[in-house]
Design a protein around this motif. Sequence first.
Motif, mmCIF file in Angstrom:
data_model
loop_
_atom_site.group_PDB
_atom_site.id
_atom_site.type_symbol
_atom_site.label_atom_id
_atom_site.label_comp_id
_atom_site.label_asym_id
_atom_site.label_seq_id
_atom_site.Cartn_x
_atom_site.Cartn_y
_atom_site.Cartn_z
ATOM 1 N N ASP A 37 -3.798 16.914 -1.736
ATOM 2 C CA ASP A 37 -3.503 15.581 -1.220
ATOM 3 C C ASP A 37 -4.312 14.452 -1.848
ATOM 4 O O ASP A 37 -4.133 13.287 -1.480
ATOM 5 C CB ASP A 37 -3.720 15.554 0.301
ATOM 6 C CG ASP A 37 -2.647 16.320 1.050
ATOM 7 O OD1 ASP A 37 -1.728 16.841 0.398
ATOM 8 O OD2 ASP A 37 -2.730 16.406 2.286
ATOM 9 N N LYS A 77 -4.579 10.391 -2.452
ATOM 10 C CA LYS A 77 -4.045 9.704 -1.278
ATOM 11 C C LYS A 77 -4.899 9.953 -0.048
ATOM 12 O O LYS A 77 -5.079 9.055 0.793
ATOM 13 C CB LYS A 77 -2.609 10.157 -1.029
ATOM 14 C CG LYS A 77 -1.974 9.554 0.208
ATOM 15 C CD LYS A 77 -0.559 10.073 0.405
ATOM 16 C CE LYS A 77 0.071 9.534 1.690
ATOM 17 N NZ LYS A 77 -0.638 9.980 2.908
ATOM 18 N N LEU A 78 -5.448 11.164 0.076
ATOM 19 C CA LEU A 78 -6.230 11.517 1.255
ATOM 20 C C LEU A 78 -7.374 10.537 1.489
ATOM 21 O O LEU A 78 -7.686 10.190 2.626
ATOM 22 C CB LEU A 78 -6.780 12.939 1.093
ATOM 23 C CG LEU A 78 -7.611 13.502 2.231
ATOM 24 C CD1 LEU A 78 -6.783 13.639 3.503
ATOM 25 C CD2 LEU A 78 -8.196 14.861 1.842
ATOM 26 N N GLU A 125 -7.390 7.454 0.826
ATOM 27 C CA GLU A 125 -6.859 6.135 1.191
ATOM 28 C C GLU A 125 -6.182 6.122 2.553
ATOM 29 O O GLU A 125 -5.894 5.050 3.102
ATOM 30 C CB GLU A 125 -5.859 5.688 0.123
ATOM 31 C CG GLU A 125 -6.462 5.621 -1.286
ATOM 32 C CD GLU A 125 -5.403 5.610 -2.377
ATOM 33 O OE1 GLU A 125 -4.197 5.674 -2.018
ATOM 34 O OE2 GLU A 125 -5.764 5.565 -3.553
ATOM 35 N N ASP A 126 -5.920 7.284 3.138
ATOM 36 C CA ASP A 126 -5.142 7.363 4.373
ATOM 37 C C ASP A 126 -5.827 6.622 5.520
ATOM 38 O O ASP A 126 -7.046 6.687 5.702
ATOM 39 C CB ASP A 126 -4.931 8.825 4.777
ATOM 40 C CG ASP A 126 -3.854 9.507 3.956
ATOM 41 O OD1 ASP A 126 -3.005 8.801 3.389
ATOM 42 O OD2 ASP A 126 -3.867 10.747 3.888
ATOM 43 N N ASN A 127 -4.993 5.932 6.321
ATOM 44 C CA ASN A 127 -5.495 5.209 7.495
ATOM 45 C C ASN A 127 -4.334 5.070 8.474
ATOM 46 O O ASN A 127 -3.767 3.989 8.657
ATOM 47 C CB ASN A 127 -6.058 3.843 7.094
ATOM 48 C CG ASN A 127 -6.744 3.130 8.236
ATOM 49 O OD1 ASN A 127 -6.746 3.586 9.374
ATOM 50 N ND2 ASN A 127 -7.344 1.987 7.934
ATOM 51 N N PHE A 128 -3.957 6.181 9.103
ATOM 52 C CA PHE A 128 -2.755 6.275 9.925
ATOM 53 C C PHE A 128 -2.697 5.198 11.000
ATOM 54 O O PHE A 128 -1.661 4.576 11.224
ATOM 55 C CB PHE A 128 -2.680 7.660 10.570
ATOM 56 C CG PHE A 128 -1.497 7.871 11.466
ATOM 57 C CD1 PHE A 128 -0.236 8.064 10.934
ATOM 58 C CD2 PHE A 128 -1.639 7.889 12.847
ATOM 59 C CE1 PHE A 128 0.866 8.264 11.762
ATOM 60 C CE2 PHE A 128 -0.552 8.084 13.680
ATOM 61 C CZ PHE A 128 0.700 8.275 13.140
ATOM 62 N N ASN A 142 -4.836 10.986 8.302
ATOM 63 C CA ASN A 142 -3.684 11.392 7.497
ATOM 64 C C ASN A 142 -2.464 11.710 8.354
ATOM 65 O O ASN A 142 -1.508 12.336 7.883
ATOM 66 C CB ASN A 142 -4.049 12.575 6.603
ATOM 67 C CG ASN A 142 -4.381 13.832 7.393
ATOM 68 O OD1 ASN A 142 -4.534 13.790 8.611
ATOM 69 N ND2 ASN A 142 -4.521 14.950 6.699
ATOM 70 N N ARG A 182 -1.327 15.701 9.052
ATOM 71 C CA ARG A 182 -0.906 16.548 7.924
ATOM 72 C C ARG A 182 -1.186 18.019 8.216
ATOM 73 O O ARG A 182 -0.378 18.890 7.908
ATOM 74 C CB ARG A 182 -1.660 16.085 6.671
ATOM 75 C CG ARG A 182 -1.562 17.008 5.465
ATOM 76 C CD ARG A 182 -0.211 16.916 4.808
ATOM 77 N NE ARG A 182 -0.289 17.307 3.410
ATOM 78 C CZ ARG A 182 0.627 18.032 2.792
ATOM 79 N NH1 ARG A 182 1.697 18.446 3.443
ATOM 80 N NH2 ARG A 182 0.497 18.325 1.518
#
Length: 526
Positions: free
Chosen positions: A338, A341-342, A344-347, A432, A435
């Motif tokens: 991942d 992107k992992l 940068e993730d900010n759900f 994330n 995921r």
Amino acid sequence: MPAEKNAPPNVRIGLILGDQLDHQSPVLQALSPDTDQLVMIEAGGEATHVWSHQARIALFLSAMRHHAASLRTAGWRLDYLSAPGALADALGEFLSELKKQTARSGVVPEIELLVVEPGEWRVLQDLQSVAHAQGVALTVLTDTHFLCTREAFAKWAGTSKSLRMEFFYRQMRKQHKVLMQADGEPEGGRWNFDAENRKGFPKSGPGKIAPPAQFAPDAITLEVLAEVAQKYGGHPGRLEDFAWAVTREQALEALHQFVDTRLAHFGDYQDAMWRGEAFGWHALLSTSLNLKLLHPREVIDIALKGWRDQTLPLASVEGFIRQVLGWREFIRGVYWLDMPKLREDNFYQHKRALPQWYWSGETQMACMRETIGQTMRYGYAHHIQRLMVTGNFALLAEVLPQQVEDWYLAVYVDAVEWVELPNTAGMALFANGGRFTSKPYVASGAYIKRMSNYCTGCKYRPEERVGPQACPVTTLYWNFLDKHAAEFAGNPRTVLMVRNLEKMDDAQRQAVREHAAQLLDNLDTL
């Protein structure tokens, strides 16, 4: 007929990174001490990439220097470099100087740089950039330290948007024949004994706990501790209690001592917390595994031997093996699958700043004060302290995930990004979006009270949602549920939380919202 010119000789250099201190390293297997050379680099930039705990810096440097000494004893030619800046810059200067030196002989050699897969996506990109800039062939070798390759994990994951460790773990058990019966069924008739492994300590306390292996600093470590105190004294954490394994011999001793004296009770109390009890029954082997002083297969085999020879409880042994064979391998696979992107993730699109007391423990919340205080002292906290105390609060407080991720990478001595980032982004923060988790791991102060004695004597009361004595964890928990009620109602694993929320009338929910807003605007004062 003119004589043929000899082809330029190949120069092969093996780069040993600071978390690859393994005498069975694929780099060493691919090279020969008779013809090839190694390089190790102490790069100051790695200590300041995040604001690293002093004990984390000391662990890496001491283990690296011990490993360098053992490589030289084994007959390897080794350049051991110390540079104030970035690893990539130091490596580039080394390769540039090497080309100049070899060019003086009248031939321009082909240089090949060999390295085992790094534990950070950033480092891999840097190595590729340096090799390209220097015109050097880069060979990245598969990391045989892990029991599942990146390629095998990617094949297992396929195109699934949602991954679950339990199914991966079962495959690994079968593949590696761990805790399996001859008929293909798991030992004890079950794959997972997690239900037995969630006890809190009795009200009377944990009683006498066998101590973990600890190691007095030798001359090399003492020198490192002095250097770290001088160069990085402004960094968080302390050095007085430094007693981590820094050699393979020490790591093996720590492993055997855990299995012989602590593994029997690890399962029962792996989630339990108690004031003044930093280590509980935990293994404290993650540092040695992540530095690669220990191989996961030998850790599993010695645990299995303890189960057979000492009749250790199956639930405890399975719970420990699941961490090594299941979760550790799974998390590493997710990281490489991942990235980037992992990172940068900010759900939930959280943006608040990490409270300053995360770096000191100076807060009125007893649970956070105890966990962070322990972290600053040792560079260690166990998985429930990380997930359900510091991680839970950061999620409920709507802190920017990248700041939390940097904090976890900085303050724990066992932190390497491949293991830290997915645990923080995926487990602690749900950044994330699930995921590989089926729900956000959120809880009120009631959970912390049930699993610890932290709440005893605390200024705040875990059962109160609003008011001057309301536990901030509790208030922010109900506020979080209120904000995300629709999402939680649609998940079978969290629908009960929403039903409890619905027992509150409109006035009570509004009071929680208002009190939570005050807390969120004043996180540094809690």
